[in-house]
Enzyme design. Structure first.
Site, PDB file in Angstrom:
ATOM      1  CB  CYS A   2      77.055  54.381  13.470  1.00 39.31           C
ATOM      2  SG  CYS A   2      77.700  52.734  13.650  1.00 39.31           S
ATOM      3  NE  ARG A  27      73.065  58.413  15.004  1.00 37.96           N
ATOM      4  CZ  ARG A  27      71.977  58.343  14.250  1.00 37.96           C
ATOM      5  NH1 ARG A  27      71.000  59.187  14.457  1.00 37.96           N
ATOM      6  NH2 ARG A  27      71.843  57.430  13.321  1.00 37.96           N
ATOM      7  CD1 TRP A  76      75.562  50.972  19.891  1.00 36.40           C
ATOM      8  CD2 TRP A  76      75.041  49.435  18.350  1.00 36.40           C
ATOM      9  NE1 TRP A  76      74.713  50.063  20.471  1.00 36.40           N
ATOM     10  CE2 TRP A  76      74.381  49.108  19.551  1.00 36.40           C
ATOM     11  CE3 TRP A  76      74.867  48.606  17.242  1.00 36.40           C
ATOM     12  CZ2 TRP A  76      73.553  47.993  19.679  1.00 36.40           C
ATOM     13  CZ3 TRP A  76      74.052  47.496  17.360  1.00 36.40           C
ATOM     14  CH2 TRP A  76      73.401  47.198  18.580  1.00 36.40           C
ATOM     15  CG  ASN A 112      74.616  54.709  10.686  1.00 40.55           C
ATOM     16  OD1 ASN A 112      74.512  53.608  11.218  1.00 40.55           O
ATOM     17  ND2 ASN A 112      73.686  55.631  10.750  1.00 40.55           N
ATOM     18  N   GLY A 113      75.430  51.715   9.170  1.00 42.80           N
ATOM     19  CA  GLY A 113      74.549  50.773   8.475  1.00 42.80           C
ATOM     20  C   GLY A 113      75.172  49.397   8.450  1.00 42.80           C
ATOM     21  CD  GLU A 495      57.191  52.954  27.246  1.00 42.98           C
ATOM     22  OE1 GLU A 495      57.310  51.944  26.534  1.00 42.98           O
ATOM     23  OE2 GLU A 495      57.974  53.914  27.190  1.00 42.98           O
ATOM     24  CE  LYS A 499      61.284  54.205  28.615  1.00 40.82           C
ATOM     25  NZ  LYS A 499      60.626  54.196  27.367  1.00 40.82           N
ATOM     26  CD  GLU A 502      64.426  51.904  27.650  1.00 36.50           C
ATOM     27  OE1 GLU A 502      64.955  51.661  26.557  1.00 36.50           O
ATOM     28  OE2 GLU A 502      63.382  52.574  27.758  1.00 36.50           O
ATOM     29  CG  HIS A 518      47.669  30.784  32.762  1.00 38.13           C
ATOM     30  ND1 HIS A 518      46.861  29.669  32.797  1.00 38.13           N
ATOM     31  CD2 HIS A 518      46.851  31.850  32.856  1.00 38.13           C
ATOM     32  CE1 HIS A 518      45.599  30.041  32.887  1.00 38.13           C
ATOM     33  NE2 HIS A 518      45.564  31.363  32.926  1.00 38.13           N
ATOM     34  CE  LYS A 617      65.700  58.934  21.188  1.00 36.92           C
ATOM     35  NZ  LYS A 617      64.732  58.517  22.222  1.00 36.92           N
TER      36      LYS A 617
HETATM   37  C1  F6R Z   1      62.670  52.533  24.488  1.00 40.77           C
HETATM   38  C2  F6R Z   1      62.835  53.066  23.137  1.00 40.77           C
HETATM   39  C3  F6R Z   1      62.785  52.106  22.018  1.00 40.77           C
HETATM   40  C4  F6R Z   1      62.154  52.754  20.773  1.00 40.77           C
HETATM   41  C5  F6R Z   1      62.286  51.789  19.576  1.00 40.77           C
HETATM   42  C6  F6R Z   1      61.627  52.354  18.336  1.00 40.77           C
HETATM   43  O1  F6R Z   1      62.722  53.550  25.442  1.00 40.77           O
HETATM   44  O2  F6R Z   1      63.048  54.241  22.945  1.00 40.77           O
HETATM   45  O3  F6R Z   1      62.152  50.936  22.360  1.00 40.77           O
HETATM   46  O4  F6R Z   1      60.820  53.026  21.041  1.00 40.77           O
HETATM   47  O5  F6R Z   1      63.643  51.561  19.322  1.00 40.77           O
HETATM   48  O6  F6R Z   1      62.259  53.531  17.925  1.00 40.77           O
HETATM   49  P1  F6R Z   1      61.548  54.509  16.908  1.00 40.77           P
HETATM   50  O7  F6R Z   1      60.334  55.048  17.586  1.00 40.77           O
HETATM   51  O8  F6R Z   1      62.559  55.559  16.615  1.00 40.77           O
HETATM   52  O9  F6R Z   1      61.177  53.699  15.704  1.00 40.77           O
END
Ligand code: F6R
Length: 622
Positions: A2, A27, A76, A112-113, A495, A499, A502, A518, A617
């Site tokens: 949001c 976001r 969102w 937002n929340g 990671e 990447k 997502e 396993h 985000k």
């Molecule tokens: C993946 C990504 C998320 C953030 C996670 C934590 O690419 O960006 O997995 O790492 O949502 O977000 P922050 O670092 O803002 O707490």
């Protein structure tokens, strides 16, 4: 998650609000809306589902909406599906339809929340004759403010304060009251909200990029504080309704930092900003050439006396913790536990004395990480936040803060913030080892020099990105991808896999290579892509053997290793090399090709790289 914007001043509000919402698109959202007033008792509310462009089209880029005071929102969905009726703004008056059009309502608001006790509050309001047109908790909170406002015949701030005492959950709210034209009222708890004042106008937003064009001086409203925002002026209030003074924070980064700057996507730009992000973060931790944590306030005595470190984070930040675990334990000999924040907050794990809790978060607003931090503080732990956004809630609530210097990160999939976090944790590990006498002074110097060389090595990898682009075009139709590695290579695999999935929507998994046998190896079929991360000298042969087991079952293999390990080409189908560095710091290099692989695969599949579906985000709800 949001986005909120608000404007009051001499100019037409709607185009400014739309421009601000566009800067908050990163976001994540599924619908958007505006409410604008031209000084009369009426508000014009317009909503649209889908992209912000639909709202812009509906309002002729905002030009069709007269009025110099307004609020806007990108939603969102949490309570209720993504639809016109659930889109914000919401109104307090009883109305049919979706609460849009020309409305005469005492209160109009965006939020937002999550309001956790919204069902109970809704029942109460229903008993008092309120009707609801949407499924949202926001409509409940707007009507609750209206209820107090009218029942006690009090002003907006007092009505908001009564609401704040009654609701449970998180909120950033921007509200307009029919009787107070030209004014916006704001309140927040655990969701981000900033206010900026410039000349004869004032702005509200969930994040800095939305208002940076207009002002660099911003106020961060504290938890359970309210604000009255008028043209050129803002007044803050505590929960008692008493006026309070808040400090202004100067934003130091440029507006261009939040623009694409000639790159096709923010993600690609941010991948290329990694040498600078790593260099700047490291520079902030170097004093006269030596690593120092003095700016965080962590004393050498604290570091010497530590019995354990608990790292708590979500997503990629948790992956940084997974990598740091190996480095800290190996260099400094301090036991490390790495926890998912969403699990940690509900666990009652006994914590040894002298534990330092490290919360890693780019945004500093992630709801689970914030909650875990609060749990740790209640348990009496000393806390360190590794955060990118200055003034964010986690940064403000932790005992100590180590700011990464990555600048604003807009693409949903993190890249440069991840790299900045990684170097910060590596620097922490070296400093910890030095203070505790776990490594010699010469070793400290050697490791510091190795860290300082990382940015140039990242640049070299980026110069060779065409190979990854070519390879990604070959694998763009894959159904499943497995990333495997041992030790630090496992942390990198986690990671790399995130990447990939997502932003490309290809199913992928990361496995500790030794775990394949396993269970997981039964998923390997002809041409399943297995990416082996092979940067750790002691584990190289073991992982190569695990890859051979996959090959024997038909897998197509990519190997990621450091220059010099050329023998790997005998075992795999495609190899990517990164420059050599100390084995503890290879994740900073090995992650770059994996970021590029995810990026180009998403581009090849024609997807929305910067704003992948269903993701936000900054995850400000649980
Ligand atoms: C993946 C990504 C998320 C953030 C996670 C934590 O690419 O960006 O997995 O790492 O949502 O977000 P922050 O670092 O803002 O707490």
């Amino acid at each position: 998650m949001c986005g909120i914007v608000g404007y009051t001043g001499p100019s037409q509000a709607a185009p400014i609000l739309l421009e601000g919402l566009a800067k908050l698109e990163y976001r994540g959202y599924d619908s958007a809306g505006l409410a604008v007033r031209d000084g009369s008792a009426l508000a014009e509310v317009v909503k649209a589902t889908g992209k912000l462009a639909h709202l812009a089209d509906k309002t002729d880029q905002g030009r069709a909406l007269p009025g110099t005071c307004g609020i806007g929102h990108t939603r969102w969905a949490t309570h209720g599906d993504p639809s016109m009726v659930n889109a914000h703004p919401h109104v307090s008056g009883n109305c049919s339809g979706s609460g849009s059009g020309t409305v005469e309502s005492d209160v109009v608001g965006v939020h937002n929340g999550i309001i956790e006790n919204f069902a109970e509050l809704k029942d109460k309001l229903l008993r008092h004759g309120y009707q609801f047109y949407s499924d949202t908790d926001t409509e409940v909170v707007v009507k609750l403010v209206d209820y107090y406002y009218n029942k006690y015949r009090i002003g907006p701030v007092d009505a908001i304060n009564r609401m704040m005492v009654r609701v449970r959950g998180s909120y950033a709210l921007a509200l307009m009251f029919k009787d107070y034209p030209g004014e916006i009222y704001a309140a927040r708890k655990d969701s981000p909200l900033i206010i900026g004042v410039a000349d004869d106008a004032a702005y509200l937003a969930s994040d800095v990029p939305a208002i940076l064009k207009h002002t660099r001086s911003v106020y961060y409203i504290g938890n359970q504080q309210a604000a009255r925002v008028c043209p050129g002026q803002v007044t803050f209030y505590d929960l008692n309704g008493d006026e309070i003074q808040l400090p202004q924070t100067e934003i130091t980064w440029d507006a261009e930092a939040a623009e694409k700057g000639g790159y096709e996507h923010f993600m690609l730009k941010e991948i290329h900003e990694q040498p600078a992000a790593v260099r700047d973060t490291l520079k902030s931790l170097l004093k006269d050439g030596a690593l120092s944590l003095a700016d965080t306030g962590l004393t050498d005595e604290t570091l010497q006396g530590l019995g354990q470190i608990e790292i708590v984070a979500c997503g990629s930040a948790w992956h940084v913790g997974m990598a740091a675990q190996y480095v800290i334990e190996d260099l400094a000999g301090v036991p490390v536990r790495v926890e998912l924040a969403s699990e940690y907050r509900y666990r009652n794990a006994p914590v040894p004395k002298n534990t330092l809790m490290v919360v890693i978060s780019q945004s500093g607003e992630t709801a689970d990480s914030l909650a875990a931090l609060r749990v740790a503080r209640e348990r009496g732990l000393e806390t360190l936040a590794v955060v990118n956004v200055i003034g964010s809630t986690i940064a403000r609530e932790a005992d100590h803060v180590l700011y990464t210097v990555a600048g604003p990160e807009i693409a949903v999939a993190t890249t440069k913030a991840y790299s900045a976090q990684l170097i910060a944790l590596d620097a922490l590990a070296v400093r910890l080892a030095a203070v505790r006498g776990a490594i010699s002074e010469e070793e400290v110097q050697r490791l510091t020099d190795e860290l300082a060389a990382i940015p140039d090595k990242i640049s070299r990898i980026l110069e060779d990105k065409d190979r990854i682009q070519w390879f990604s075009s070959k694998i763009a139709n894959a159904h499943d991808i497995f990333f495997i590695g041992r030790g630090l290579d496992y942390a990198i695999s986690l990671e790399g896999s995130l990447k990939m999935k997502e932003i490309s929507y290809i199913h992928s998994e990361a496995y500790a290579a030794g775990e394949l046998k396993h269970g997981t190896i039964s998923l390997i079929e002809n041409n399943t892509l297995v990416v082996g991360v092979l940067t750790q000298p002691k584990l190289f042969e073991k992982t190569v053997s695990n890859m051979a087991e996959c090959k024997a079952r038909g897998a197509y293999l990519m190997g990621l290793t450091t220059h010099g390990n050329y023998a790997v080409e005998d075992s795999v189908d495609f190899t990517v090399y990164v420059p050599k560095t100390d084995e503890h710091f290879v994740p900073s290099l090995a992650v770059i090709p994996l970021q590029l692989l995810g990026y180009y695969t998403s581009v090849n599949r024609g997807l929305d790289v910067d704003k992948p579906r269903n993701l936000a985000k900054s995850v400000t709800v649980e």
